[in-house]
Design a protein around this motif. Structure first.
Motif, PDB file in Angstrom:
ATOM      1  N   GLN A 109       0.836  -1.204   0.000  1.00 20.51           N
ATOM      2  CA  GLN A 109       0.000   0.000   0.000  1.00 20.51           C
ATOM      3  C   GLN A 109       0.873   1.258   0.000  1.00 20.51           C
ATOM      4  O   GLN A 109       0.600   2.211  -0.746  1.00 20.51           O
ATOM      5  CB  GLN A 109      -0.914  -0.012   1.219  1.00 20.51           C
ATOM      6  CG  GLN A 109      -1.853   1.166   1.302  1.00 20.51           C
ATOM      7  CD  GLN A 109      -2.762   1.081   2.529  1.00 20.51           C
ATOM      8  OE1 GLN A 109      -2.664   0.169   3.333  1.00 20.51           O
ATOM      9  NE2 GLN A 109      -3.644   2.052   2.658  1.00 20.51           N
ATOM     10  N   ALA A 110       1.946   1.257   0.801  1.00 19.85           N
ATOM     11  CA  ALA A 110       2.843   2.419   0.860  1.00 19.85           C
ATOM     12  C   ALA A 110       3.572   2.610  -0.471  1.00 19.85           C
ATOM     13  O   ALA A 110       3.759   3.741  -0.931  1.00 19.85           O
ATOM     14  CB  ALA A 110       3.845   2.249   1.998  1.00 19.85           C
ATOM     15  N   VAL A 111       3.969   1.519  -1.114  1.00 24.48           N
ATOM     16  CA  VAL A 111       4.644   1.590  -2.417  1.00 24.48           C
ATOM     17  C   VAL A 111       3.705   2.178  -3.460  1.00 24.48           C
ATOM     18  O   VAL A 111       4.081   3.064  -4.236  1.00 24.48           O
ATOM     19  CB  VAL A 111       5.160   0.190  -2.847  1.00 24.48           C
ATOM     20  CG1 VAL A 111       5.527   0.159  -4.322  1.00 24.48           C
ATOM     21  CG2 VAL A 111       6.344  -0.229  -1.987  1.00 24.48           C
ATOM     22  N   THR A 112       2.466   1.712  -3.483  1.00 23.53           N
ATOM     23  CA  THR A 112       1.473   2.217  -4.439  1.00 23.53           C
ATOM     24  C   THR A 112       1.232   3.714  -4.224  1.00 23.53           C
ATOM     25  O   THR A 112       1.176   4.486  -5.195  1.00 23.53           O
ATOM     26  CB  THR A 112       0.152   1.429  -4.300  1.00 23.53           C
ATOM     27  OG1 THR A 112       0.426   0.038  -4.506  1.00 23.53           O
ATOM     28  CG2 THR A 112      -0.886   1.891  -5.299  1.00 23.53           C
ATOM     29  N   ALA A 116       2.270   6.861  -6.857  1.00 24.67           N
ATOM     30  CA  ALA A 116       1.266   7.815  -7.343  1.00 24.67           C
ATOM     31  C   ALA A 116       1.732   9.258  -7.138  1.00 24.67           C
ATOM     32  O   ALA A 116       1.334  10.148  -7.897  1.00 24.67           O
ATOM     33  CB  ALA A 116      -0.059   7.581  -6.623  1.00 24.67           C
ATOM     34  N   GLN A 117       2.587   9.501  -6.146  1.00 24.56           N
ATOM     35  CA  GLN A 117       3.051  10.869  -5.875  1.00 24.56           C
ATOM     36  C   GLN A 117       4.256  11.274  -6.717  1.00 24.56           C
ATOM     37  O   GLN A 117       4.503  12.469  -6.896  1.00 24.56           O
ATOM     38  CB  GLN A 117       3.415  11.009  -4.393  1.00 24.56           C
ATOM     39  CG  GLN A 117       2.196  10.981  -3.497  1.00 24.56           C
ATOM     40  CD  GLN A 117       2.578  11.146  -2.042  1.00 24.56           C
ATOM     41  OE1 GLN A 117       3.628  10.703  -1.607  1.00 24.56           O
ATOM     42  NE2 GLN A 117       1.704  11.808  -1.291  1.00 24.56           N
ATOM     43  N   LEU A 118       5.002  10.335  -7.229  1.00 22.32           N
ATOM     44  CA  LEU A 118       6.225  10.670  -7.975  1.00 22.32           C
ATOM     45  C   LEU A 118       5.992  11.622  -9.149  1.00 22.32           C
ATOM     46  O   LEU A 118       6.767  12.559  -9.328  1.00 22.32           O
ATOM     47  CB  LEU A 118       6.942   9.405  -8.447  1.00 22.32           C
ATOM     48  CG  LEU A 118       7.568   8.532  -7.358  1.00 22.32           C
ATOM     49  CD1 LEU A 118       8.306   7.356  -7.986  1.00 22.32           C
ATOM     50  CD2 LEU A 118       8.487   9.324  -6.456  1.00 22.32           C
ATOM     51  N   ALA A 131      15.501   6.631 -10.082  1.00 23.46           N
ATOM     52  CA  ALA A 131      16.021   5.444  -9.402  1.00 23.46           C
ATOM     53  C   ALA A 131      15.003   4.908  -8.404  1.00 23.46           C
ATOM     54  O   ALA A 131      14.765   3.699  -8.330  1.00 23.46           O
ATOM     55  CB  ALA A 131      17.343   5.768  -8.695  1.00 23.46           C
ATOM     56  N   VAL A 132      14.386   5.803  -7.649  1.00 25.58           N
ATOM     57  CA  VAL A 132      13.346   5.390  -6.699  1.00 25.58           C
ATOM     58  C   VAL A 132      12.164   4.798  -7.456  1.00 25.58           C
ATOM     59  O   VAL A 132      11.640   3.743  -7.087  1.00 25.58           O
ATOM     60  CB  VAL A 132      12.894   6.581  -5.814  1.00 25.58           C
ATOM     61  CG1 VAL A 132      11.655   6.215  -4.996  1.00 25.58           C
ATOM     62  CG2 VAL A 132      14.021   7.023  -4.898  1.00 25.58           C
ATOM     63  N   ALA A 172       5.950  11.942   3.104  1.00 21.11           N
ATOM     64  CA  ALA A 172       5.471  11.046   4.157  1.00 21.11           C
ATOM     65  C   ALA A 172       5.326   9.624   3.632  1.00 21.11           C
ATOM     66  O   ALA A 172       5.622   8.658   4.344  1.00 21.11           O
ATOM     67  CB  ALA A 172       4.139  11.548   4.708  1.00 21.11           C
ATOM     68  N   SER A 173       4.903   9.478   2.385  1.00 25.73           N
ATOM     69  CA  SER A 173       4.746   8.132   1.825  1.00 25.73           C
ATOM     70  C   SER A 173       6.104   7.456   1.653  1.00 25.73           C
ATOM     71  O   SER A 173       6.207   6.237   1.745  1.00 25.73           O
ATOM     72  CB  SER A 173       3.984   8.174   0.501  1.00 25.73           C
ATOM     73  OG  SER A 173       4.628   9.041  -0.413  1.00 25.73           O
ATOM     74  N   ALA A 174       7.165   8.228   1.428  1.00 21.13           N
ATOM     75  CA  ALA A 174       8.518   7.657   1.329  1.00 21.13           C
ATOM     76  C   ALA A 174       8.948   7.132   2.688  1.00 21.13           C
ATOM     77  O   ALA A 174       9.552   6.052   2.794  1.00 21.13           O
ATOM     78  CB  ALA A 174       9.504   8.698   0.826  1.00 21.13           C
TER      79      ALA A 174
END
Length: 186
Positions: A109-112, A116-118, A131-132, A172-174
């Motif tokens: 869930q955190a990866v998704t 989406a924010q990138l 890279a991320v 925050a998601s990172a």
């Protein structure tokens, strides 16, 4: 002459005809379940396992470093579950294992959310976002296909997100991805 030996658990280790050569403090390990260890001049250790990490963690309880620790220049390890350790002059250790870890729903869930924010980030050359993004995409695809991911991918991703070297690290998601990955790696 260096001898390569395997113990009862299939762990590889190298020695110098069973005698130390006086070039380092040696290695003291409390418990070892997989991996490779070498000590001495030009020591080499290599680990190339392909098994689920849960199988490697069969032992219970806390491991203690042996009471007689290594001499100066040596390494003390409480527990080694896979990996490679080498001590001595020109020592080299290589862990090329492929121990997949089960991806938790929290991590996925955190990866998704982070992926989406990138696209919303202001980009600059060398910002580390690509890279991320590549590591996140690989992790998500592998997790959706197999439910697992490689330890090395989590290590790389956590380093990218925690180092402060990327523009992504402040999100925050990172932090949520780095934290969830850290729990799996522990």
């Amino acid at each position: 002459m260096t001898d390569r030996k395997d113990d009862a658990n299939g762990n590889a280790y190298e020695g110098r005809n069973g005698k130390g050569n006086g070039t380092g403090g040696g290695i003291a390990i409390g418990r070892m379940t997989g991996g490779a260890v070498a000590a001495g001049e030009r020591a080499r250790a290599e680990h190339r396992a392909e098994r689920p990490a849960q199988e490697a963690r069969a032992g219970a309880g806390l491991a203690r470093v042996p009471a007689e620790g290594p001499r100066d220049g040596g390494i003390a390890v409480g527990e080694l579950t896979g990996g490679a350790v080498a001590a001595g002059r020109e020592a080299r250790a290589l862990d090329a294992s492929r121990d997949p870890l089960a991806v938790t729903p929290e991590l996925l869930q955190a990866v998704t959310a982070l992926r989406a924010q990138l696209p919303l980030l202001v980009r600059s050359e060398g910002d580390g976002v690509d890279a991320v993004g590549d590591e996140l995409a690989g992790l998500e695809a592998e997790a959706r296909r197999t439910g697992r991911t490689q330890r090395g991918r989590l290590v790389r991703l956590r380093a990218l997100l925690s180092s402060g070297a990327t523009a992504v690290g402040g999100l925050a998601s990172a932090a949520a991805v780095a934290e969830a990955a850290g729990r799996l790696l522990a």
